[in-house]
Motif scaffolding. Structure first.
Motif, PDB file in Angstrom:
ATOM      1  N   GLU A 155      11.584  10.953  39.113  1.00 54.20           N
ATOM      2  CA  GLU A 155      13.567  10.798  37.689  1.00 54.20           C
ATOM      3  C   GLU A 155      13.868  10.331  39.414  1.00 54.20           C
ATOM      4  O   GLU A 155      15.234  10.172  39.573  1.00 54.20           O
ATOM      5  CB  GLU A 155      13.932  11.450  37.076  1.00 54.20           C
ATOM      6  CG  GLU A 155      12.398  11.757  36.007  1.00 54.20           C
ATOM      7  CD  GLU A 155      12.811  12.873  35.222  1.00 54.20           C
ATOM      8  OE1 GLU A 155      12.419  12.683  33.184  1.00 54.20           O
ATOM      9  OE2 GLU A 155      13.600  13.520  34.823  1.00 54.20           O
ATOM     10  N   ALA A 156      13.678  11.837  40.176  1.00 52.45           N
ATOM     11  CA  ALA A 156      14.717  12.089  41.391  1.00 52.45           C
ATOM     12  C   ALA A 156      14.793  11.058  42.375  1.00 52.45           C
ATOM     13  O   ALA A 156      15.829  10.350  42.527  1.00 52.45           O
ATOM     14  CB  ALA A 156      13.831  13.406  42.479  1.00 52.45           C
ATOM     15  N   ALA A 157      13.475   9.951  42.441  1.00 54.11           N
ATOM     16  CA  ALA A 157      13.150   9.470  43.234  1.00 54.11           C
ATOM     17  C   ALA A 157      13.946   7.835  42.513  1.00 54.11           C
ATOM     18  O   ALA A 157      14.872   6.651  43.568  1.00 54.11           O
ATOM     19  CB  ALA A 157      11.602   8.931  42.938  1.00 54.11           C
ATOM     20  N   GLN A 158      13.656   7.275  41.055  1.00 55.77           N
ATOM     21  CA  GLN A 158      14.613   6.497  40.520  1.00 55.77           C
ATOM     22  C   GLN A 158      15.744   6.884  40.769  1.00 55.77           C
ATOM     23  O   GLN A 158      16.814   5.780  40.407  1.00 55.77           O
ATOM     24  CB  GLN A 158      13.354   6.991  38.710  1.00 55.77           C
ATOM     25  CG  GLN A 158      12.604   6.547  38.507  1.00 55.77           C
ATOM     26  CD  GLN A 158      12.136   5.758  37.349  1.00 55.77           C
ATOM     27  OE1 GLN A 158      12.849   5.414  37.047  1.00 55.77           O
ATOM     28  NE2 GLN A 158      10.814   5.971  36.796  1.00 55.77           N
ATOM     29  N   SER A 159      16.499   7.940  40.506  1.00 60.36           N
ATOM     30  CA  SER A 159      17.792   8.427  40.660  1.00 60.36           C
ATOM     31  C   SER A 159      18.402   7.708  42.080  1.00 60.36           C
ATOM     32  O   SER A 159      19.855   7.409  42.442  1.00 60.36           O
ATOM     33  CB  SER A 159      18.175   9.504  40.099  1.00 60.36           C
ATOM     34  OG  SER A 159      18.157  10.281  41.650  1.00 60.36           O
ATOM     35  N   LEU A 160      17.651   8.259  43.403  1.00 63.91           N
ATOM     36  CA  LEU A 160      17.821   8.021  44.498  1.00 63.91           C
ATOM     37  C   LEU A 160      17.667   6.175  44.780  1.00 63.91           C
ATOM     38  O   LEU A 160      17.567   5.354  45.411  1.00 63.91           O
ATOM     39  CB  LEU A 160      17.332   8.323  45.152  1.00 63.91           C
ATOM     40  CG  LEU A 160      17.022   9.629  45.456  1.00 63.91           C
ATOM     41  CD1 LEU A 160      15.959  11.023  46.126  1.00 63.91           C
ATOM     42  CD2 LEU A 160      19.209  10.264  45.998  1.00 63.91           C
ATOM     43  N   GLY A 161      17.105   5.351  43.405  1.00 66.22           N
ATOM     44  CA  GLY A 161      17.568   3.650  43.554  1.00 66.22           C
ATOM     45  C   GLY A 161      16.067   3.208  43.956  1.00 66.22           C
ATOM     46  O   GLY A 161      15.698   2.185  43.826  1.00 66.22           O
ATOM     47  N   ALA A 162      14.225   3.970  43.198  1.00 65.16           N
ATOM     48  CA  ALA A 162      13.601   3.070  43.667  1.00 65.16           C
ATOM     49  C   ALA A 162      12.950   3.099  42.321  1.00 65.16           C
ATOM     50  O   ALA A 162      13.419   3.410  41.446  1.00 65.16           O
ATOM     51  CB  ALA A 162      12.566   4.748  44.292  1.00 65.16           C
TER      52      ALA A 162
END
Lengths: 366, 552
Positions: free
Chosen positions: B453-460
Motif C-alpha cells: 500500500e505504501a508503494a501505491q500511495s507513492l504512485g506505483a
C-alpha cells in the motif's frame, strides 16, 4: 499544494457488518486533523477510504472540488505513514525515499537533491545508504515520514504511526511529526487511539465511536467541554456523579448525594428544575477538606511526587478518583473520613437520559 | 482491510484464469479421466463396476491394500518415533559433530528412496556383504531382508529425517521458559517430555507424519526392488498398467481410484485433527543444547551416531560401489572408473535430460507458483480460492497415479504428448507445485500488505508495485524454495517411470533400470552423480540463505 477534504455521508460495510453508517466531516486545508477512538471504532477504515485502499459504498469524498471515489490509490497523490512503518526492506534509506519521486518521472539529479534535503529534515541523512533491517523503529518511521512527504502530497495520512515505538521515542517522533507538518503545511489526517497523543499534536480532533463522530473540536474544547459522556470519559480521567437540578437563589445548582449542593456552570435555556443529570468532575476539580462537600472515606492513596492520588468511597458506595495537588497537607490515611468540595464552574453537566451536555454553548462541532 | 470479494477485470484475473485453465488441462482433466476410466467399459463405453469387482473379489488384489497400509502405517509410526527422539536429543544435548550429522540427514531425505533399497540389498540381500558375514559367523542360511521387513527398514531410515527436520524446527520455536516452567513445577525427565514437550509439538509431528505416510504409501521403487513377493499398491498399479497397456486400462484406473480414496481419507483426517490442535509458538529464547555427563552423554552420542550411520550407509555403499572395478556386470578386485566411463558413454543423455527437464520444470514452477501464491494470498475471491484448493490436490495423488493419468489423457491426437519431454516436465511441475505455492504463500504472509500500500500511495501502479516491491522481497525465499524443489525433482521416479521413453530417460530412471538389469556398477556411478549434484545444490542453498537448516 494542500487541499481540503470533504467527506459527505460516506458509508462502509464489510459484508453484513456496518462499519461507518454515514459520516460527514470537512477537514480544512493545511490542518492537522486527528481521528481518535478505541480499536474497532472505524477510524482506520475511514483513513483507508481516504487513501483508496477501502472502497466507498455510499457517499463521496472530495479533495477540494474533485470527487476521488473512483481514483485508484496510486493517482491520489497522498503520502501515507503506517503503524508498522512499511519500509521497503530491500531498498536503502535513500532508495526508499526516492521511490515515490521515481514514479513521478523526475530526473536523477533532482531526485537526489530532494531526497538529501528531506533526509536532513528528518535527521537521518547519515543513514542514507543503509538497509533498513538493522535500524531502530524510530529511524524506520523517520524514513517512512520522509518518504511520504518528499512527494509533496496533497494529503498526508498517518495510521497510528507512533504506537509501535517505545515511550521515549514516541515523544521524540511526536514533536518531529508536529514540527514537519507545521513546516510543510500539508493537510494531515492522523489516526490514533491515544488521547494524550491526540491532544498534544492536533489542530482539531474527531472523537469516534461505532463509526459515528461523537464530537469535533480543538483539543481544548474536547477536553474542557465534552459534548457527551462518552467523550467525557474517553478523554482524560473523569468521575461521573448523579445529581438533580435545583434552584439556588437566582441561579441553578446541582444537588448531589447526601444533599450537597453546588452552583452549576451556565446551562442551556431549556434546563428545568428537577432534571436528572450527571456531573463530570475531573480528579483535580475536587478539593479535599474536613468541612464541606461530599462525604467519603479514603480507600487508598498513592503518592506521585507532584500530587497525591486518592480513591475515595462516597456514601452511595461510588468510588471516585481524586488528585490533591496541595502538597502542604499531610496525606489522609486509609479509612479516614473526608469531605470533597467540588469546583463546579469547571465541571460539565449532562442530561442523565440523553447523556448529552447541557452546558451552554457546547456543541458536537463540525 | 478490504477482502474484495467482488471480481474485477485486471491483470491478476487474467493470470488466475490462465493458471486455472492450465491446471484444468494438465491435472484435473487427466485425473477425471482416470476416474471415468475406472467405471467405463473401454469397449462398450457403458458404466460398469467390473474393474472394482475384479479387484475386490480376489484376495490376490485386496491383500495389496492391507500390505500397503500395514507397511506404511508401521513406517510412519517408526519414523515419527525415531525422528522425534533424534530431534529432541539433538536439541537438548550437545552432540559433537552435529553440523555434519545434520548434513547427512538432509542428504538422506533428498536421495531417491530406491537407492536405499538397492544398497541394502548389496548389504543384507541374499548374497549381501553383511549377510555373508552373518552366515559365516552363525553358520545359518540367512535369506536376506526382502519383503515386508526390507521395505520397513529402507523406508523408515529414508523417511525419519523428514520428521526430524519438522520436529527440530518446532523445538526451535519452543521457548525454553516452557521447559523451565515445567521443571519448576516439578515435572522433569521423561514425564516432562510426554506432558509438555510432545503435546506442544504434536501438530508438527502430525504434519510430518502425513508427509511420511503419503511418501511411503506412494513409493514405488523400494517395494519394486526389495519387496519381492510383498506387493504394494503402487507396484500393482505399475505392473497392471504396464502389462495391460492397450488392454484393460480400466483395472489400473480402478486401483488408482482406490489409492486416491485412501490418501484423501488420511489427508482429511490429518487436517481435521491438526486443526483442533493448532498451537502458536514463537520463542524469544530457544532451547540450548546442553552438554550431558557420563552415561547419558555416551548413550546420546551412541544413539544419534548409530541412526545417522544407518541412514547414511546406503549413500556410502553406493559411492564405494561406483568405484569398484567391473568386468561386465561382475565386480572384480580393485578400484577403477569403469562404471563412470560406461555410465557417461551409455547414459550420457539421461544425465543431460535430468538437468534440462528439472531446470525447465523449476522455472515453470517458480513462475506459476509465485503468481498463484500471490493471487491466492492477496487477491482473495472465489476464483483464486478455487485455484488455491485445486493446486493442493497433487499432495494426495501418488506419483504412479499421476503418471498413468497423464499418459491416458495425452496419448492421442490432438493432445499427443506421450513420449515427449514436455510430459515429463509437466509431471515434475504438477508434483512439486503445491510445495512451492505453499512456501511462496508463507513468504507473502510475512510481507505486510501495508508495504504494498505504501508503494501505491507513492504512485506505483499495482503491477509496478508487484514488480518493484513484492517480487524483490519474495525472491530470496522463493529461490531457496526453488533449489529445494529442484533437489526433489531430480530424484522423482514413480511418475516418470510410467511416462518415459528411450529418449526421455532421466537419471533416476536409468539408475532404476540398471539396477533391474543387474548393472550395479553403472547404477552406482549414476547414483553417485545424483548424490553429488544434490550435495552441491545443498551447499549452494546454505551459502545463499546463510542457513544451516532446510524446509521441505
Amino acid at each position: 499544494m494542500s487541499v481540503s477534504i470533504s467527506i459527505n455521508q460516506v458509508v462502509k460495510r464489510f459484508g453484513e457488518r456496518m462499519i461507518i453508517p454515514g459520516l460527514s466531516v470537512k477537514i480544512r486545508e493545511g490542518e492537522f486533523f486527528t481521528l481518535l477512538g478505541s480499536s474497532g471504532c472505524g477510524k482506520t477504515t475511514l483513513l483507508r477510504m481516504i487513501a483508496g485502499f477501502n472502497t466507498i459504498e455510499e457517499g463521496t469524498i472530495h479533495f477540494n472540488d474533485t470527487i476521488i471515489n473512483n481514483i485508484p490509490p496510486h493517482k491520489r497523490n497522498i503520502g501515507m505513514v503506517f503503524q508498522n512503518y512499511a519500509i521497503f526492506p530491500h531498498l536503502t534509506t535513500a532508495e526508499n525515499v526516492a521511490f515515490g519521486l521515481k514514479n513521478r518521472k523526475m530526473n536523477r539529479s533532482e531526485i537526489d537533491a530532494k531526497v538529501m534535503e528531506m533526509l536532513k529534515v528528518v535527521k537521518i541523512d547519515d543513514l542514507k545508504d543503509r538497509l533498513p533491517s538493522k535500524m531502530s523503529g524510530g529511524q524506520q518511521q523517520r524514513i517512512a515520514l520522509a518518504r511520504a512527504i518528499v512527494i509533496q502530497p496533497d494529503v498526508l495520512l498517518m495510521d497510528e504511526p507512533l504506537s509501535n515505538l517505545d515511550a521515549k521515542l514516541r515523544l521524540e517522533m511526536r514533536s518531529a511529526i508536529k514540527e514537519i507538518q507545521n513546516r510543510f503545511k500539508i493537510t494531515t489526517v492522523y489516526v490514533t487511539h491515544d488521547q494524550e497523543e491526540a491532544l498534544a499534536i492536533s489542530d482539531r480532533i474527531a472523537v469516534m465511536k461505532d463509526g459515528i463522530i461523537q464530537q469535533i473540536g480543538s483539543p481544548v474544547d474536547i477536553y474542557q467541554r465534552p459534548y457527551n459522556t462518552f467523550v467525557a470519559t474517553f478523554i482524560g480521567q473523569s468521575n461521573l456523579l448523579d445529581g438533580r437540578i435545583v434552584r439556588m437563589g437566582d441561579e441553578l445548582g446541582i444537588e448531589l448525594v447526601n444533599g450537597y449542593r453546588v452552583a452549576a456552570p451556565e446551562l442551556n435555556a431549556d434546563v428545568f428544575e428537577g432534571q436528572e443529570v450527571k456531573l463530570l468532575v475531573r480528579p483535580n476539580h475536587f478539593e479535599l477538606n474536613q468541612d464541606i462537600g461530599l462525604e467519603g472515606q479514603v480507600i487508598d492513596s498513592t503518592f506521585l511526587g507532584m500530587h497525591i492520588q486518592y480513591r475515595i468511597r462516597l456514601v452511595n458506595d461510588q468510588t471516585v478518583e481524586v488528585l490533591d495537588q496541595d502538597m502542604t497537607k499531610s496525606i489522609a490515611p486509609k479509612g479516614a473520613h473526608v469531605k470533597l468540595k467540588i469546583n463546579a464552574q469547571l465541571c460539565n453537566v449532562f442530561d442523565r437520559k440523553t447523556e448529552v451536555s447541557i452546558v451552554r454553548g457546547v456543541t458536537r462541532g463540525e | 482491510m478490504n477482502k474484495g470479494h467482488r471480481i474485477k477485470w485486471d491483470v491478476w484475473l487474467a493470470i488466475t484464469i490462465c493458471a486455472l485453465a492450465l491446471f484444468a488441462l494438465f491435472f484435473i482433466y487427466p485425473i477425471v479421466k482416470i476416474f471415468a476410466n475406472s467405471v467405463i467399459d473401454p469397449e462398450t463405453k457403458r458404466f460398469t463396476l467390473e474393474a472394482f469387482q475384479k479387484f475386490f473379489s480376489r484376495k490376490y488384489y485386496t491383500s495389496t491394500v492391507w500390505n500397503s497400509l500395514k507397511v506404511t502405517t508401521l513406517v510412519t509410526l517408526l519414523a515419527a518415533t525415531l525422528g522425534t527422539a533424534m530431534a529432541y536429543v539433538m536439541r537438548s544435548i550437545r552432540i559433537r559433530g552435529r553440523g555434519i550429522l545434520e548434513i547427512f540427514i538432509i542428504i538422506t531425505v533428498l536421495s531417491p528412496p530406491f537407492i536405499g533399497a538397492y544398497s541394502w540389498i548389496l548389504l543384507l540381500g541374499r548374497s549381501g556383504v553383511v549377510t555373508e558375514v552373518i552366515d559365516k559367523l552363525f553358520g545359518i542360511q540367512f535369506n536376506g531382508i526382502y519383503g515386508f521387513s526390507g521395505i520397513l527398514l529402507v523406508l523408515t531410515l529414508k523417511l525419519f529425517p523428514l520428521i526430524y527436520l519438522y520436529v527440530s524446527g518446532a523445538l526451535k520455536n519452543m521457548d525454553n521458559s516452557l521447559n523451565e516452567a515445567a521443571e519448576n513445577l516439578g515435572t522433569v525427565g521423561i514425564r516432562k517430555i510426554f506432558k509438555v514437550v510432545i503435546p506442544l509439538i504434536l501438530p508438527t509431528i502430525l504434519a510430518g507424519s502425513l508427509l511420511v505416510f503419503m511418501r511411503a504409501l506412494a513409493d514405488f521403487g523400494t517395494p519394486m526392488l526389495i519387496g519381492e513377493g510383498y506387493r504394494t499398491l503402487p507396484v500393482l498399479i505399475y505392473t497392471s498398467f504396464i502389462s495391460e497397456m492397450g488392454g484393460d486400462a480400466a483395472f489400473a484406473s480402478a486401483i488408482s481410484v482406490i489409492v486416491v480414496v485412501i490418501t484423501t481419507i488420511i489427508f482429511l483426517s490429518q487436517k481435521y485433527v491438526a486443526s483442533r490442535k493448532t498451537i502458536e509458538m514463537s520463542s524469544l529464547r530457544p532451547m540450548e543444547p546442553k552438554p550431558a555427563k557420563g552415561l547419558k552423554n555416551v548413550l546420546a552420542h551412541l544413539f544419534v551416531y548409530l541412526i545417522v550411520f544407518l541412514a547414511a550407509l546406503p549413500q556410502f555403499v553406493v559411492i564405494y560401489t561406483s568405484f569398484l572395478k567391473t568386468n561386465g556386470r561382475i565386480f572384480v578386485q580393485g578400484f577403477s572408473f569403469d562404471s563412470y566411463i560406461s555410465a557417461f558413454s551409455k547414459m550420457g543423455s539421461s544425465i543431460t535430460n535430468t538437468y534440462l527437464y528439472s531446470i525447465a520444470a523449476i522455472l515453470i514452477i517458480v513462475v506459476i507458483g509465485t503468481l498463484v501464491a500471490y493471487v491466492a494470498e492477496r487477491k482473495r475471491n472465489v476464483l483464486t480460492g478455487t485455484l488455491d484448493t485445486l493446486t493442493m490436490i497433487p499432495y494426495i495423488i501418488p506419483g504412479s497415479v499421476l503418471g498413468i493419468a497423464l499418459l491416458t489423457a495425452f496419448n492421442q491426437r490432438p493432445l499427443l504428448l506421450s513420449g515427449t519431454a514436455f510430459i515429463i516436465i509437466a509431471v515434475f511441475v504438477i508434483r512439486r507445485l503445491p510445495y512451492t505455492i505453499r512456501s511462496s504463500a508463507a513468504i507473502l504472509h510475512q510481507i505486510s500488505p501495508s508495504v504494498e500500500e505504501a508503494a501505491q500511495s507513492l504512485g506505483a501502479t499495482p503491477l509496478k508495485t508487484f514488480r518493484k516491491v513484492t517480487l524483490p522481497m519474495m525472491v530470496p525465499g522463493v529461490m531457496s524454495g526453488a533449489l529445494m524443489s529442484w533437489m526433489s525433482v531430480i530424484s522423482e521416479l514413480s511418475a516418470s517411470i510410467i511416462l518415459y521413453v528411450g529418449t526421455t530417460k532421466t537419471l533416476t530412471i536409468s539408475i532404476y533400470t540398471e539396477v533391474i538389469r543387474g548393472n550395479y556398477g553403472v547404477a552406482a556411478a549414476l547414483a553417485t552423480i545424483l548424490t553429488a549434484t544434490t550435495v552441491i545444490a545443498l551447499l549452494i542453498f546454505f551459502k545463499l540463505t546463510g542457513r544451516k537448516e532446510i524446509d521441505m
